[in-house]
Motif scaffolding. Structure first.
Motif, PDB file in Angstrom:
ATOM      1  N   HIS A 272     -15.915   4.342   6.333  1.00 20.93           N
ATOM      2  CA  HIS A 272     -14.647   4.006   6.867  1.00 20.93           C
ATOM      3  C   HIS A 272     -13.676   3.543   5.767  1.00 20.93           C
ATOM      4  N   VAL A 273     -12.540   4.677   5.487  1.00 23.33           N
ATOM      5  CA  VAL A 273     -11.821   4.243   4.072  1.00 23.33           C
ATOM      6  C   VAL A 273     -10.369   4.046   4.693  1.00 23.33           C
ATOM      7  N   ALA A 274      -9.843   2.918   3.943  1.00 25.70           N
ATOM      8  CA  ALA A 274      -8.318   2.723   4.143  1.00 25.70           C
ATOM      9  C   ALA A 274      -7.803   2.165   2.938  1.00 25.70           C
TER      10      ALA A 274
ATOM     11  N   TRP B 112      -6.046  -2.263   5.166  1.00 24.91           N
ATOM     12  CA  TRP B 112      -7.422  -3.150   5.610  1.00 24.91           C
ATOM     13  C   TRP B 112      -6.720  -4.555   5.799  1.00 24.91           C
ATOM     14  N   GLN B 113      -5.810  -4.950   5.300  1.00 24.21           N
ATOM     15  CA  GLN B 113      -5.183  -6.441   5.670  1.00 24.21           C
ATOM     16  C   GLN B 113      -4.637  -6.486   7.082  1.00 24.21           C
ATOM     17  N   LYS B 114      -3.930  -5.409   7.624  1.00 24.10           N
ATOM     18  CA  LYS B 114      -3.392  -5.174   8.864  1.00 24.10           C
ATOM     19  C   LYS B 114      -4.442  -5.073   9.921  1.00 24.10           C
ATOM     20  N   ARG B 115      -5.801  -4.610   9.590  1.00 19.00           N
ATOM     21  CA  ARG B 115      -6.662  -4.667  10.374  1.00 19.00           C
ATOM     22  C   ARG B 115      -7.796  -5.715  10.382  1.00 19.00           C
ATOM     23  N   GLY B 116      -7.242  -7.027   9.724  1.00 23.66           N
ATOM     24  CA  GLY B 116      -8.061  -7.976   9.614  1.00 23.66           C
ATOM     25  C   GLY B 116      -9.010  -8.446   8.466  1.00 23.66           C
ATOM     26  N   ARG B 117      -9.096  -7.269   7.596  1.00 19.85           N
ATOM     27  CA  ARG B 117     -10.143  -7.460   6.575  1.00 19.85           C
ATOM     28  C   ARG B 117      -9.434  -7.368   5.133  1.00 19.85           C
TER      29      ARG B 117
ATOM     30  N   VAL C 215      -8.113   3.861  -2.599  1.00 25.32           N
ATOM     31  CA  VAL C 215      -8.405   3.447  -1.062  1.00 25.32           C
ATOM     32  C   VAL C 215      -9.796   2.639  -1.256  1.00 25.32           C
ATOM     33  N   PHE C 216     -10.151   2.111  -0.328  1.00 26.63           N
ATOM     34  CA  PHE C 216     -11.294   1.346  -0.200  1.00 26.63           C
ATOM     35  C   PHE C 216     -12.318   1.498   1.023  1.00 26.63           C
TER      36      PHE C 216
END
Length: 299
Positions: free
Chosen positions: A72-74, A79-84, A126-127
């Motif tokens: 699962h990559v972003a 990732w910050q917007k998704r709470g990570r 990306v991470f």
């Protein structure tokens, strides 16, 4: 007195360094695509496509090249917007992002007449989710897909949105006798028929396969085209169906992947990599288009 905090900016890369990295990534991509003649590598690409999602075929391949276990990559900010939060020190996965530029060939020509768009690619990072941690106090919205075994009931609403997709393309979907087949599609009668003996989950997987044939444009070709390119078309349809179904939580199989090396070497023995890249791009683009249409239908 106001104290100003100074920040250290990362040195800007030279255009030559950027071009060199783009060329290196493209060379590695060509080598990685050649490995897709192995059925295990093809299946790994499809599994990654389910989690990696919106990325293009070649970026999916670049992601797997650098991080084979990616699921699962972003991007960092996403990732910050998704709470990570990406952990400090994690190395980014480099992919190629398109960027549209406009240029003028003649400074004396009015811009409206001679302003031409040009697409170039630049490396970005990306991470994977394994490189991140939940941000305390924020909801974790990673939206990881979960799968349901291919037995019993299909995920709610999946059959209906697949049927709506077929209907929007001028086909009627019905259940009934299909002879020895699990399902078939007739471009002459514009009919998709799925065997009435299949369980709901299996029947939905077959419908996803037939819808994939429609989305890939296989039924718009001449009658003899399918017979000449059956291996490629079946691989494309099963691959698209796998991504579409798995994204909606239904686990399917990819039966035709095991002979991918055979048909690829027969269709284009002089450049198998080019054919596999073309096939992979068609699979990912078609899957994305069907998933977008299904999302609109579901809403």
């Amino acid at each position: 007195m106001t104290t100003r905090t100074r920040t250290t900016r990362r040195p800007r890369r030279s255009p030559d360094a950027t071009r060199a990295e783009v060329a290196d990534l493209k060379a590695k991509l060509d080598e990685q695509v050649t490995n897709l003649t192995d059925s295990g590598a093809w299946k790994a690409m499809l599994r990654a496509a389910v989690g990696i999602g919106r990325y293009s075929f070649r970026n999916i391949m670049l992601i797997l090249l650098q991080r084979p276990d990616a699921t699962h990559v972003a991007a960092y900010g996403e990732w910050q917007k998704r709470g990570r939060q990406v952990r400090k020190g994690e190395r980014g996965i480099r992919i190629l992002a398109p960027m549209t530029l406009r240029r003028r060939d003649d400074e004396d020509t009015p811009e409206a007449e001679d302003d031409k768009p040009r697409v170039i690619f630049r490396p970005v990072s990306v991470f994977d989710i394994s490189q991140t941690d939940p941000i305390p106090g924020q909801a974790d919205a990673a939206d990881l897909p979960t799968s349901t075994p291919l037995t019993g009931q299909a995920p709610d609403g999946l059959w209906e949105v697949l049927e709506a997709y077929a209907t929007a393309h001028g086909y009627t979907v019905e259940r009934g006798d299909c002879g020895p087949a699990e399902g078939w599609t007739s471009p002459d009668t514009r009919t998709v028929r799925i065997s009435g003996t299949e369980q709901d989950a299996a029947a939905t997987a077959v419908l996803a396969h037939e819808v994939a044939h429609i989305g890939c444009g296989h039924l718009d070709t001449e009658p003899g085209e399918y017979r000449r390119h059956r291996g490629r078309m079946e691989t494309e349809a099963e691959s698209v169906a796998y991504i579409v179904a798995a994204t909606h939580g239904l686990e399917t199989s990819t039966q035709s992947a095991h002979y991918i090396a055979g048909w690829a070497s027969k269709e284009n023995p002089n450049d198998v990599a080019a054919l596999l890249q073309e096939t992979g791009q068609r699979v990912i683009q078609t899957a994305h288009a069907i998933l977008a249409a299904l999302a609109t239908t579901a809403d």
